[in-house]
Design a protein around this motif. Structure first.
Motif, PDB file in Angstrom:
ATOM      1  N   ARG A 154       0.843  -1.181   0.000  1.00  8.03           N
ATOM      2  CA  ARG A 154       0.000   0.000   0.000  1.00  8.03           C
ATOM      3  C   ARG A 154       0.884   1.239   0.000  1.00  8.03           C
ATOM      4  NH1 ARG A 154      -2.045  -0.531   4.678  1.00  8.03           N
ATOM      5  NH2 ARG A 154      -3.570  -2.087   4.017  1.00  8.03           N
ATOM      6  N   PRO A 155       0.820   2.090  -1.039  1.00  8.97           N
ATOM      7  CA  PRO A 155       1.697   3.270  -1.086  1.00  8.97           C
ATOM      8  C   PRO A 155       1.306   4.301  -0.038  1.00  8.97           C
ATOM      9  CG  PRO A 155       0.136   3.312  -2.900  1.00  8.97           C
ATOM     10  CD  PRO A 155      -0.051   1.993  -2.217  1.00  8.97           C
ATOM     11  N   ARG A 156       2.322   4.979   0.497  1.00  9.12           N
ATOM     12  CA  ARG A 156       2.064   6.085   1.412  1.00  9.12           C
ATOM     13  C   ARG A 156       1.871   7.358   0.610  1.00  9.12           C
ATOM     14  NH1 ARG A 156       7.027   4.935   4.170  1.00  9.12           N
ATOM     15  NH2 ARG A 156       7.554   7.082   3.724  1.00  9.12           N
ATOM     16  N   ASP A 157       1.146   8.305   1.202  1.00  7.56           N
ATOM     17  CA  ASP A 157       0.862   9.550   0.500  1.00  7.56           C
ATOM     18  C   ASP A 157       2.116  10.353   0.216  1.00  7.56           C
ATOM     19  OD1 ASP A 157      -1.810   8.922   0.577  1.00  7.56           O
ATOM     20  OD2 ASP A 157      -2.219  10.100   2.398  1.00  7.56           O
ATOM     21  N   ASP A 158       3.153  10.201   1.091  1.00  6.34           N
ATOM     22  CA  ASP A 158       4.347  11.034   0.947  1.00  6.34           C
ATOM     23  C   ASP A 158       5.446  10.348   0.133  1.00  6.34           C
ATOM     24  OD1 ASP A 158       4.727   9.113   2.905  1.00  6.34           O
ATOM     25  OD2 ASP A 158       6.164  10.333   4.030  1.00  6.34           O
ATOM     26  N   VAL A 159       5.148   9.209  -0.487  1.00  4.12           N
ATOM     27  CA  VAL A 159       6.142   8.505  -1.293  1.00  4.12           C
ATOM     28  C   VAL A 159       5.647   8.421  -2.731  1.00  4.12           C
ATOM     29  CG1 VAL A 159       7.386   6.341  -1.620  1.00  4.12           C
ATOM     30  CG2 VAL A 159       6.902   7.152   0.681  1.00  4.12           C
ATOM     31  N   ARG A 160       6.464   8.906  -3.663  1.00  2.83           N
ATOM     32  CA  ARG A 160       6.095   8.840  -5.062  1.00  2.83           C
ATOM     33  C   ARG A 160       6.066   7.394  -5.534  1.00  2.83           C
ATOM     34  NH1 ARG A 160      10.096  12.305  -8.449  1.00  2.83           N
ATOM     35  NH2 ARG A 160      11.520  10.951  -7.311  1.00  2.83           N
ATOM     36  N   GLY A 161       5.163   7.139  -6.496  1.00  2.00           N
ATOM     37  CA  GLY A 161       4.995   5.774  -6.974  1.00  2.00           C
ATOM     38  C   GLY A 161       6.266   5.166  -7.515  1.00  2.00           C
ATOM     39  N   LEU A 203       8.619   4.216  -4.677  1.00  2.00           N
ATOM     40  CA  LEU A 203       8.176   3.010  -3.980  1.00  2.00           C
ATOM     41  C   LEU A 203       8.514   1.769  -4.789  1.00  2.00           C
ATOM     42  CD1 LEU A 203       6.564   1.790  -1.604  1.00  2.00           C
ATOM     43  CD2 LEU A 203       4.531   1.992  -3.028  1.00  2.00           C
ATOM     44  N   ILE A 204       8.250   1.832  -6.109  1.00  2.00           N
ATOM     45  CA  ILE A 204       8.523   0.678  -6.961  1.00  2.00           C
ATOM     46  C   ILE A 204      10.015   0.376  -7.004  1.00  2.00           C
ATOM     47  CG2 ILE A 204       8.449  -0.137  -9.352  1.00  2.00           C
ATOM     48  CD1 ILE A 204       5.809   1.472  -9.609  1.00  2.00           C
ATOM     49  N   ARG A 205      10.831   1.409  -7.112  1.00  2.08           N
ATOM     50  CA  ARG A 205      12.279   1.204  -7.194  1.00  2.08           C
ATOM     51  C   ARG A 205      12.816   0.598  -5.901  1.00  2.08           C
ATOM     52  NH1 ARG A 205      15.800   4.785  -5.445  1.00  2.08           N
ATOM     53  NH2 ARG A 205      14.278   6.463  -5.583  1.00  2.08           N
ATOM     54  N   GLU A 234      -1.422  -1.764 -11.825  1.00  2.00           N
ATOM     55  CA  GLU A 234      -2.127  -0.504 -11.627  1.00  2.00           C
ATOM     56  C   GLU A 234      -1.366   0.415 -10.670  1.00  2.00           C
ATOM     57  OE1 GLU A 234      -6.073  -1.459 -10.411  1.00  2.00           O
ATOM     58  OE2 GLU A 234      -6.671  -2.245 -12.381  1.00  2.00           O
ATOM     59  N   GLY A 235      -0.053   0.466 -10.860  1.00  2.00           N
ATOM     60  CA  GLY A 235       0.788   1.356 -10.083  1.00  2.00           C
ATOM     61  C   GLY A 235       1.183   0.838  -8.715  1.00  2.00           C
ATOM     62  N   ARG A 236       0.729  -0.370  -8.346  1.00  2.00           N
ATOM     63  CA  ARG A 236       1.045  -0.918  -7.025  1.00  2.00           C
ATOM     64  C   ARG A 236       2.005  -2.096  -7.175  1.00  2.00           C
ATOM     65  NH1 ARG A 236      -4.122  -2.356  -3.684  1.00  2.00           N
ATOM     66  NH2 ARG A 236      -2.506  -2.641  -2.087  1.00  2.00           N
ATOM     67  N   PRO A 237       3.177  -2.046  -6.528  1.00  2.00           N
ATOM     68  CA  PRO A 237       4.100  -3.181  -6.616  1.00  2.00           C
ATOM     69  C   PRO A 237       3.574  -4.367  -5.828  1.00  2.00           C
ATOM     70  CG  PRO A 237       4.954  -1.543  -5.100  1.00  2.00           C
ATOM     71  CD  PRO A 237       3.722  -0.944  -5.712  1.00  2.00           C
ATOM     72  N   LEU A 280      15.058   4.939   2.092  1.00  2.00           N
ATOM     73  CA  LEU A 280      15.611   5.565   0.898  1.00  2.00           C
ATOM     74  C   LEU A 280      17.049   5.118   0.681  1.00  2.00           C
ATOM     75  CD1 LEU A 280      14.265   9.129   1.568  1.00  2.00           C
ATOM     76  CD2 LEU A 280      13.594   7.703  -0.340  1.00  2.00           C
ATOM     77  N   PRO A 281      17.441   4.812  -0.579  1.00  2.00           N
ATOM     78  CA  PRO A 281      18.802   4.377  -0.822  1.00  2.00           C
ATOM     79  C   PRO A 281      19.816   5.500  -0.735  1.00  2.00           C
ATOM     80  CG  PRO A 281      17.614   4.518  -2.895  1.00  2.00           C
ATOM     81  CD  PRO A 281      16.616   4.791  -1.811  1.00  2.00           C
ATOM     82  N   ASP A 282      19.399   6.735  -0.912  1.00  2.00           N
ATOM     83  CA  ASP A 282      20.313   7.860  -0.865  1.00  2.00           C
ATOM     84  C   ASP A 282      20.592   8.221   0.596  1.00  2.00           C
ATOM     85  OD1 ASP A 282      20.783  10.869  -0.553  1.00  2.00           O
ATOM     86  OD2 ASP A 282      21.154  10.562  -2.679  1.00  2.00           O
ATOM     87  N   PHE A 283      21.862   8.212   0.995  1.00  2.00           N
ATOM     88  CA  PHE A 283      22.203   8.352   2.416  1.00  2.00           C
ATOM     89  C   PHE A 283      21.726   9.678   2.982  1.00  2.00           C
ATOM     90  CE2 PHE A 283      24.212   8.136   6.323  1.00  2.00           C
ATOM     91  CZ  PHE A 283      25.080   9.176   6.502  1.00  2.00           C
ATOM     92  N   SER A 284      21.946  10.796   2.262  1.00  2.00           N
ATOM     93  CA  SER A 284      21.577  12.081   2.832  1.00  2.00           C
ATOM     94  C   SER A 284      20.075  12.176   3.019  1.00  2.00           C
ATOM     95  CB  SER A 284      22.067  13.218   1.930  1.00  2.00           C
ATOM     96  OG  SER A 284      21.446  13.166   0.668  1.00  2.00           O
ATOM     97  N   ARG A 285      19.311  11.572   2.113  1.00  2.00           N
ATOM     98  CA  ARG A 285      17.861  11.605   2.252  1.00  2.00           C
ATOM     99  C   ARG A 285      17.390  10.633   3.324  1.00  2.00           C
ATOM    100  NH1 ARG A 285      15.227  10.744  -3.391  1.00  2.00           N
ATOM    101  NH2 ARG A 285      13.345  11.259  -2.217  1.00  2.00           N
ATOM    102  N   ILE A 286      18.095   9.520   3.484  1.00  2.00           N
ATOM    103  CA  ILE A 286      17.729   8.598   4.558  1.00  2.00           C
ATOM    104  C   ILE A 286      17.823   9.316   5.902  1.00  2.00           C
ATOM    105  CG2 ILE A 286      18.580   6.608   5.874  1.00  2.00           C
ATOM    106  CD1 ILE A 286      19.273   5.321   3.294  1.00  2.00           C
ATOM    107  N   THR A 287      18.922   9.985   6.123  1.00  2.00           N
ATOM    108  CA  THR A 287      19.131  10.581   7.437  1.00  2.00           C
ATOM    109  C   THR A 287      18.245  11.803   7.632  1.00  2.00           C
ATOM    110  OG1 THR A 287      21.004  11.807   6.519  1.00  2.00           O
ATOM    111  CG2 THR A 287      21.487   9.760   7.648  1.00  2.00           C
ATOM    112  N   GLN A 288      17.700  12.384   6.581  1.00  2.00           N
ATOM    113  CA  GLN A 288      16.789  13.497   6.733  1.00  2.00           C
ATOM    114  C   GLN A 288      15.421  13.054   7.194  1.00  2.00           C
ATOM    115  OE1 GLN A 288      16.425  16.442   3.545  1.00  2.00           O
ATOM    116  NE2 GLN A 288      18.369  15.720   2.757  1.00  2.00           N
ATOM    117  N   THR A 289      14.998  11.873   6.757  1.00  2.00           N
ATOM    118  CA  THR A 289      13.606  11.498   6.959  1.00  2.00           C
ATOM    119  C   THR A 289      13.253  11.363   8.419  1.00  2.00           C
ATOM    120  OG1 THR A 289      14.104   9.148   6.844  1.00  2.00           O
ATOM    121  CG2 THR A 289      13.544  10.252   4.783  1.00  2.00           C
ATOM    122  N   GLY A 290      14.151  10.788   9.242  1.00  2.00           N
ATOM    123  CA  GLY A 290      13.829  10.542  10.630  1.00  2.00           C
ATOM    124  C   GLY A 290      12.696   9.564  10.807  1.00  2.00           C
TER     125      GLY A 290
END
Length: 476
Positions: free
Chosen positions: A22-29, A32-34, A61-64, A141-151
């Motif tokens: 089930r996709p979250r509202d704050d994650v682009r499709g 999520l798939i990647r 239909e856009g859902r992995p 998230l695979p990107d380290f700087s974005r991983i540590t931002q999310t909290g």
């Protein structure tokens, strides 16, 4: 996080389970798939009787979704809800089987992050399947700087370790903490940490458990109580070293495994799984007479997901990639190999791409030298493929060697070596080695400040990343 449907594979005529996310509202499709695609491939490498087999992955239909082995059994959560506390032997046996699964997963750099009774399926023959491996991690998230931002924190609150709550960080010892919570629940029939509100539960977890466990069940042996206390230590470094150590401590208690009504029943016919396991358990055991001579063991192509991480350039040889590494390598050969790797990456076949690249790194270094432009590009592509494929343990040393060699070559912008060092630190953070990652980033900050000055955007961003990572490292 998702939903599971029963299905039938019409090609092979077998029952399967189809899990939709089930996709979250704050994650682009596409994100999520990647992410889910990467984690599905990591999970599929875990070949173990306690892990459901992954048959396929796709998008509808856009859902992995994942197509997986269908498991017949009852979740441990349902067993506890129906029967209350489990017999001591069964609680230890379920936890020990879970440790066997965690052992192979942790060696493959995969952390569950959401271990709990509802993710343990007890089959009619007494075997345990660990469900939902990698799904919580797939939303990271695979990107380290974005991983540590999310909290963001992944897991189920009553089973989350303090480091997950405080810093959204996890490693293999985080799973051991959750196993301790699960073991306590199996032994007592009650959640270890419960409260009227999430804040109350979190406060209890951060404060730690202080009462004797045998106050909840008097017949818990002292050695098992000590193991529970070790699993539930607040600081990860004070918990057992790994799942193997926990398994050895649980095994003496996995006795008197009689029927569990409605779950594991007696049968006139022996269980094929137990027949198989009984023979396997005797392998390499001391014997009164030497075994008959036989052929040497054969290592299957593809390797074992639970083996040691491979060094740069070493993996493809064992997997049977057929190029003769003693032959000189031309630049045209190099170009063909890199194009083939790009084709495989476009199909999300990162492991195969890494094999193709890894098989030619040593010949390329012998033919052209480690600092040749084309060889550097090849090695960088290899490290990036490992990273993007989720193989952080192999990617880290590949980036570190690149950084060292780039620093030796005149005329190369220092940013290239700095970027490799940053990626190596990201790899260590992603496999839970946050203290090491923090030391590497602090050393990098010192060098980048000397190169660019305090106000440079690279330095500012690096300081921010260190600030986000430091709370997790300080809690270890």
């Amino acid at each position: 996080m998702g939903e599971v449907w029963g299905g039938r594979d019409t090609v092979l005529d077998r029952e399967v389970a189809v899990k939709f996310i089930r996709p979250r509202d704050d994650v682009r499709g596409e994100d999520l798939i990647r992410r889910f695609d990467r984690e599905a491939r990591v999970t599929a490498r875990l070949v173990h009787p306690g892990v459901p087999a992954v048959h396929d992955f796709g998008v509808h239909e856009g859902r992995p979704y994942l197509v997986m082995q269908r498991i017949r059994g009852v979740s441990v959560a349902d067993v506890i809800a129906e029967q209350g506390s489990l017999p001591l032997g069964w609680a230890a046996a379920i936890a020990a089987q879970t440790c066997a699964v965690l052992s192979v997963a942790h060696r493959a750099s995969l952390v569950h992050r959401d271990l709990k009774p509802s993710n343990l399926m007890l089959e009619p023959d007494g075997g345990v399947k660990v469900l939902d491996f990698g799904l919580a991690a797939a939303l990271d998230l695979p990107d380290f700087s974005r991983i540590t931002q999310t909290g963001e924190s992944f897991g189920t609150l009553p089973y989350m370790a303090p480091e997950q709550i405080e810093a959204a960080q996890s490693d293999a010892r985080t799973d051991l903490y959750a196993l301790g919570c699960t073991l306590y629940e199996m032994l007592t029939g009650e959640q270890l940490f419960a409260g009227a509100t999430p804040y109350v539960v979190m406060r209890k977890q951060l404060d730690g458990w202080t009462r004797p466990f045998r106050a909840a069940r008097a017949e818990i042996p002292a050695a098992l109580e000590e193991l529970l206390r070790d699993l539930l230590r607040r600081k990860p470094e004070e918990r057992p070293a790994d799942a193997d150590a926990v398994y050895e401590r649980l095994l003496p208690f996995a006795t008197d495994l009689g029927p569990l009504p409605g779950v594991v029943e007696t049968s006139a016919r022996p269980s094929p799984l137990r027949m198989y396991a009984d023979v396997v358990s005797r392998i390499l055991m001391p014997a009164s007479t030497p075994p008959r001579p036989g052929p040497p063991p054969v290592v299957p192509a593809g390797g074992d997901a639970g083996g040691e991480p491979e060094m740069e350039g070493s993996g493809a040889k064992e997997r049977g990639v057929v190029r003769d590494s003693s032959m000189p390598l031309s630049r045209n050969d190099l170009d063909l190999v890199r194009r083939e790797a790009r084709r495989l990456v476009a199909q999300s076949r990162h492991r195969q791409a890494a094999d193709v690249l890894g098989n030619v790194i040593e010949p390329a270094i012998r033919s052209l030298g480690p600092l040749d432009d084309d060889v550097i590009s090849l090695r960088m592509q290899f490290a990036d493929v490992l990273f993007n494929g989720g193989d952080y343990r192999r990617a880290a040393p590949a980036y570190q060697r690149l950084a060292a060699d780039l620093g030796k070559r005149p005329g190369i912008p220092p940013e290239r070596a700095f970027d490799c060092r940053r990626q190596a630190a990201a790899c260590h953070a992603l496999i839970g080695q946050t203290s090491l990652a923090l030391r590497q980033l602090e050393e990098l900050l010192r060098d980048e400040r000397g190169q660019f000055g305090d106000d440079h955007e690279r330095v500012v961003e690096l300081r921010r990343q260190i600030g986000l990572l430091r709370p997790s490292a300080e809690n270890r």
